[in-house]
Design a protein around this motif. Structure first.
Motif, mmCIF file in Angstrom:
data_model
loop_
_atom_site.group_PDB
_atom_site.id
_atom_site.type_symbol
_atom_site.label_atom_id
_atom_site.label_comp_id
_atom_site.label_asym_id
_atom_site.label_seq_id
_atom_site.Cartn_x
_atom_site.Cartn_y
_atom_site.Cartn_z
ATOM 1 N N ALA A 23 6.416 -6.230 -20.664
ATOM 2 C CA ALA A 23 5.837 -4.880 -19.455
ATOM 3 C C ALA A 23 5.396 -5.526 -18.076
ATOM 4 N N SER A 24 6.189 -5.287 -17.116
ATOM 5 C CA SER A 24 6.579 -6.071 -16.198
ATOM 6 C C SER A 24 4.725 -5.278 -14.959
ATOM 7 N N LEU A 25 3.653 -6.448 -14.654
ATOM 8 C CA LEU A 25 2.921 -6.260 -13.837
ATOM 9 C C LEU A 25 3.822 -5.933 -12.992
ATOM 10 N N PRO A 26 3.156 -5.386 -12.096
ATOM 11 C CA PRO A 26 3.638 -5.185 -10.391
ATOM 12 C C PRO A 26 2.965 -6.312 -9.476
ATOM 13 N N HIS B 108 1.008 -0.041 -2.216
ATOM 14 C CA HIS B 108 0.968 -0.076 -1.232
ATOM 15 C C HIS B 108 -0.192 -0.452 -0.080
ATOM 16 N N VAL B 109 -0.518 -1.630 -0.094
ATOM 17 C CA VAL B 109 -1.537 -1.780 0.939
ATOM 18 C C VAL B 109 -1.276 -1.828 2.778
ATOM 19 N N PRO B 110 -1.507 -0.183 3.153
ATOM 20 C CA PRO B 110 -0.949 -0.694 4.897
ATOM 21 C C PRO B 110 -1.501 -1.715 5.660
ATOM 22 N N ALA C 168 -13.510 5.776 -1.480
ATOM 23 C CA ALA C 168 -12.392 5.833 -1.111
ATOM 24 C C ALA C 168 -12.166 4.713 -0.067
ATOM 25 N N PRO C 169 -10.908 3.744 0.049
ATOM 26 C CA PRO C 169 -11.321 3.174 1.494
ATOM 27 C C PRO C 169 -11.523 3.632 2.967
#
Lengths: 329, 283
Positions: free
Chosen positions: B6-9, B15-17, B118-119
């Motif tokens: 179960a491939s972990l990303p 999507h950290v900008p 939120a960040p």
């Protein structure tokens, strides 16, 4: 390199003199479903709030995705998804608009959002509701939308604080289906708190927290093995006398419950025939009305490690809190 | 065969900008919060229309009701003309302080938590709210202004209206910061409404909106000088009446120079915005 995605060391949170969390330490491995189980007021929400950087810790350290919650709060926030105890949606906006705003706040590029928003709405079966105002959604739909929102920005960990609180049993089990499926599809780590024992069974590992301390931490199977004994539930026409006799003859501790007597034996299936035989030929034995056997559950584990029944306490406190909330209005 | 379970990303999937600068992120957050607030107002048009009625009624009823009694006593002009700048300031004040209640609502319905978790830096949240409130209040002030030629029987040139915009906005900034900060401090809707009455009415009455700030008892004079609205009503009146009065007549009502008014509004805005950011940082 360690596979721990969360590392907590000697975490303490004090409110004045009162310590809500008393120096707990634990690790969460990447990819697992980690459950924090405990009665209300045990320190579950406090811990989750510290890990999500909504509360400052008093002492100790906590690393989430390798970022220190005390010094890199923005990085922690950007890499986690959050589902709160109470709904936190904007009722005056549509499902899509709620997601769009979330994506922008988390810095997801618009090109990505155009693809990702329909994708997460599909995951929680809300595609047909994307342009409806959230105010018209049912409790279960709102929860699902919040799960979709929590996943929108591809977090590595999803935090859920009592994700099924206040939902009916059917909706609760649906929400769990979503959580487990999404965890598989998205390959993320799930950290959740609950006071429902049956929900805790879905976790890879469980930490039982009581009065701000972790009293047990293991897989549900291993925890149940801690109380490896089978549980016999017995009802007779004289339970008082029966209890005395059982304690004397079999040397086991008997608890008196509302539905009769409870005691633990090593091999219940073999014990019952033997027991019935010995009980019926005794000179002054009470008559057996009902006897049943069950395998240990997490309820039993909780009872064993804390000395209290989580269901009773949970229910009582929630009721008390609701009353207090009503009165304060 | 390196088949991964179960491939972990990997970290690159997130999507950290990383390419965006901090300022770009802050501006994006500001724009998002601002847009959400305006979307709310747009969705709730009855509220928008309802909030226009009060200032228009004041202008129509008090203006016409007191005009015969006052006569030409105030600098020789019609009372309706004298009070319309005060009514504009009032609509700005009411609209933006009342806007602060959206913070209380967001807390009540839980959305505040989504924003706070939120960040996005807290000063961005505070500024986004304040700028949205100012935009709404300024717009409302301008809408009321459109009714002025008709209700106050006075003429308004386009250039006067354009000149008034920055003053309306500066005043809105002051009153919105006040409203948003109070909204963040006060946790119940009822308490907020009580506070509105206790605070907003004195602010309004002491600002010179209804009567000239001349020859007042000392205590009133002092209070009017620490009332930020005074520095909003004064320039709006001086500019708004240029079309109907010659400059020496305007001096009859002028409390301060326009430059001093702007300075004072900036000082109040700076103090209140700082306070607001401090409060949001503690939420």
């Amino acid at each position: 390199m360690s596979t721990n995605i969360i590392e907590v060391r000697n975490l303490v949170k004090k409110y004045g003199d009162f310590a809500a969390v008393k120096g707990i330490s634990f690790n969460v491995e990447a990819g697992e479903v980690f459950g924090f189980l405990g009665p209300n007021g045990a320190g579950k929400t406090t811990t989750i709030s510290i890990l999500c950087t909504l509360l400052r810790l008093t002492s100790g350290t906590a690393l989430v995705n390798g970022f220190d919650v005390s010094t890199a709060s923005m990085k922690v926030r950007g890499s986690i998804g959050l589902i709160f105890q109470e709904t936190s949606l904007d009722n005056q906006l549509t499902a899509r608009e709620n997601l769009q705003i979330h994506g922008e706040l988390y810095g997801v590029a618009n090109v990505v959002l155009r693809r990702r928003i329909p994708e997460v709405l599909g995951m929680v079966d809300l595609s047909e509701w994307s342009d409806r105002l959230v105010g018209a959604f049912s409790g279960g739909m709102k929860r699902r939308l919040e799960i979709a929102r929590g996943l929108l920005h591809h977090p590595r960990i999803l935090f859920l604080d009592e994700p099924t609180l206040g939902l009916d049993p059917q909706t609760r089990s649906h929400i769990w289906e979503y959580i487990l499926r999404l965890r598989h599809d998205e390959g993320i780590t799930v950290f959740l708190t609950t006071h429902y024992m049956d929900e805790a069974e879905n976790c890879s590992r469980i930490a039982i927290i009581d009065h701000g301390e972790i009293v047990a931490l293991d897989s549900p199977a291993a925890l149940k093995a801690m109380s490896a004994q089978d549980i016999i539930n017995l009802d007779t026409d004289d339970n008082q006398l029966a209890a005395e006799l059982i304690e004397k003859r079999f040397g086991v501790a008997v608890r008196m419950g509302g539905d009769g007597l409870h005691f633990e034996v090593a091999d219940g299936a073999r014990f019952i025939p033997e027991f019935i035989a010995s009980f019926s030929n005794g000179e002054r034995s009470p008559r057996i009305l009902r006897i049943s056997l069950r395998r240990p559950t997490l309820d039993d584990v909780f009872l064993k490690v804390t000395g209290r029944d989580i269901r009773r306490q949970g229910a009582d406190e929630t009721e008390g809190q609701r009353m207090a909330a009503k009165l304060s209005r | 065969m390196g088949s991964h379970p179960a491939s972990l990303p990997s970290t690159t999937d997130i999507h950290v900008p990383a390419t965006e600068s901090r300022i770009e992120r802050d501006l994006q957050g500001l724009a998002t919060i601002w847009r959400r607030e305006l979307l709310h107002v747009w969705r709730d048009k009855p509220r928008l229309v309802g909030s226009l009625i009060q200032p228009l009624l004041f202008l129509l009823i008090i203006g016409n009701g007191l005009a015969p009694a006052v006569g030409n006593a105030i600098g020789g002009i019609d009372f309706k003309k004298f009070i319309f700048p005060g009514i504009i300031a009032m609509s700005v004040l009411f609209s933006s302080v009342f806007y602060g209640i959206t913070v209380v609502w967001d807390r009540e319905f839980g959305f505040l938590k989504e924003i706070l978790a939120a960040p996005v830096r807290r000063y961005v949240v505070a500024l986004g709210k304040i700028l949205a409130g100012s935009t709404i209040a300024t717009t409302q002030g301008l809408i009321v202004l459109m009714f002025v030629p008709w209700l106050a029987e006075t003429s308004l040139s386009a250039s006067v209206v354009v000149k008034l915009i920055p003053f309306l906005f500066l005043l809105s900034l002051v009153t919105s910061s006040l409203g948003v900060t109070l909204g963040a401090i006060i946790k119940s809707i009822q308490a907020f409404q009580v506070m509105m009455m206790v605070l907003v009415m004195p602010l309004y009455f002491l600002s010179g909106a209804f009567f000239p700030l001349k020859d007042l008892p000392t205590w009133m004079d002092i209070l009017s000088k620490i009332d930020p609205l005074t520095y909003g009503v004064d320039p709006i009146r001086q500019i708004g009446l240029t079309a109907v009065l010659r400059s020496h007549s305007i001096q009859v009502f002028a409390v301060h120079t326009i430059g001093f008014d702007v300075l004072m509004l900036c000082v109040f805005a700076a103090i209140l915005i700082t306070w607001s950011i401090t409060v949001f940082n503690r939420l």
